[in-house]
Design an enzyme around this catalytic site. Sequence first.
Site, PDB file in Angstrom:
ATOM      1  CG  ASP A   1      23.443 -12.602  30.506  1.00 19.86           C
ATOM      2  OD1 ASP A   1      22.324 -12.288  30.063  1.00 19.86           O
ATOM      3  OD2 ASP A   1      24.059 -13.616  30.120  1.00 19.86           O
ATOM      4  CG  HIS A   2      20.297 -15.017  32.163  1.00 25.56           C
ATOM      5  ND1 HIS A   2      18.974 -15.270  31.903  1.00 25.56           N
ATOM      6  CD2 HIS A   2      20.971 -15.277  31.022  1.00 25.56           C
ATOM      7  CE1 HIS A   2      18.844 -15.664  30.653  1.00 25.56           C
ATOM      8  NE2 HIS A   2      20.038 -15.664  30.091  1.00 25.56           N
TER       9      HIS A   2
ATOM     10  CG  HIS B   1      19.033 -14.709  26.284  1.00 23.17           C
ATOM     11  ND1 HIS B   1      19.799 -14.589  27.415  1.00 23.17           N
ATOM     12  CD2 HIS B   1      18.330 -13.558  26.186  1.00 23.17           C
ATOM     13  CE1 HIS B   1      19.562 -13.414  27.987  1.00 23.17           C
ATOM     14  NE2 HIS B   1      18.667 -12.771  27.261  1.00 23.17           N
TER      15      HIS B   1
ATOM     16  CG  HIS C   1      21.508 -20.185  27.904  1.00 27.40           C
ATOM     17  ND1 HIS C   1      20.534 -20.014  28.849  1.00 27.40           N
ATOM     18  CD2 HIS C   1      21.779 -18.952  27.416  1.00 27.40           C
ATOM     19  CE1 HIS C   1      20.234 -18.721  28.943  1.00 27.40           C
ATOM     20  NE2 HIS C   1      20.971 -18.056  28.084  1.00 27.40           N
ATOM     21  N   GLY C   2      24.117 -22.780  25.466  1.00 27.09           N
ATOM     22  CA  GLY C   2      25.102 -23.846  25.256  1.00 27.09           C
ATOM     23  C   GLY C   2      25.115 -24.324  23.817  1.00 27.09           C
TER      24      GLY C   2
HETATM   25  P1  13P Z   1      25.144 -19.144  24.602  1.00 24.98           P
HETATM   26  O1  13P Z   1      26.082 -19.486  25.707  1.00 24.98           O
HETATM   27  O2  13P Z   1      24.335 -20.329  24.149  1.00 24.98           O
HETATM   28  O3  13P Z   1      25.816 -18.461  23.475  1.00 24.98           O
HETATM   29  O4  13P Z   1      24.081 -18.123  25.217  1.00 24.98           O
HETATM   30  C1  13P Z   1      24.526 -16.958  25.817  1.00 24.98           C
HETATM   31  C2  13P Z   1      23.411 -16.217  26.444  1.00 24.98           C
HETATM   32  O5  13P Z   1      22.288 -16.269  26.015  1.00 24.98           O
HETATM   33  C3  13P Z   1      23.737 -15.396  27.621  1.00 24.98           C
HETATM   34  O6  13P Z   1      22.615 -14.806  28.188  1.00 24.98           O
END
Ligand code: 13P
Length: 292
Positions: A86-87, A209, A181-182
């Site tokens: 991821d990322h 995401h 995110h978060g």
């Molecule tokens: P959240 O932590 O907001 O659920 O997002 C996760 C994410 O997009 C990981 O790439």
Amino acid sequence: MQHTDNYHDRLSAYYQHARANGYAIPAFNFNDMWQLLAIQRAAQQEKAPVLAAATGSVIKAIGMGITAAMGRWGMEDQPGFFLHLDHSKKVEECQAAVDAGFASVMIDGSALPLEENIAMTRAVVAYAHPRGVFVEGELGRLGGREEDVSGGAALVQIEDVQRYVNETGVDSLAVAIGNAHGFYKAAPVLDFKRLEEVGQVVSIPLVLHGGTGIPEDQLRQAIRLGMNKVNVGTLLHHAYLQGLRTALNEAPDSYDVKAAFGQAIQPVIAVVCQSIHRVGANGRLEGLLALP
Ligand code: 13P
């Protein structure tokens, strides 16, 4: 390592099935073996396809070898289970993940100028595709905290989409449409008009995401408009650490590690099951395994 499976073709077929049937395949972030186990157990219980996603910071913390070994175990044990990077901000890290047996990698050059994002993504695609690995890219910048970086959000620019996809050969595309995110401080308002415009210029699966806390009606609408992968992380991490605090408080004198962590992952299994239902992936595995 030699891949015995063409994950690229299988995941492509799975996402196509998700699009044709109006659901999304969820990707859940994990930090350790217990969180991975929670994802695997929930997927098994719900008969759902899932991706278990590790970020570069997890790999930095515990090592590529153990991260990949845990994920490979999941892929051997559970059909429809895929290990995903991821990322990643680095081409070399994506290449190392491919070599270590990941099924899917995300190269995230979204903070860079378009030319550089294209160049990085092309390099990852050139390495991953001949080895049967799926590649996700990103356009636009998400709000909220991501890895060690928190910065301003920027919505995906429609004029970039076709060029990026055509010039890179990327398999799926994460787009920023007001998601972050978060935990959201206020409920997000996703830009569906922009998402529709993205869908008009490219037909590859799109990725949402920041799945934690997106209201269900918006989630459903995003899936209808082509978001066939939905990422959820914070929700699992919160559930895990809350579960661990409870377990430790309930038995302050215990030194049974497996009992504490075994208890801590119960709320993680619950939120993963819930998230699987929210994106409509429950019960999909049988149909997917029957695909040619
Ligand atoms: P959240 O932590 O907001 O659920 O997002 C996760 C994410 O997009 C990981 O790439």
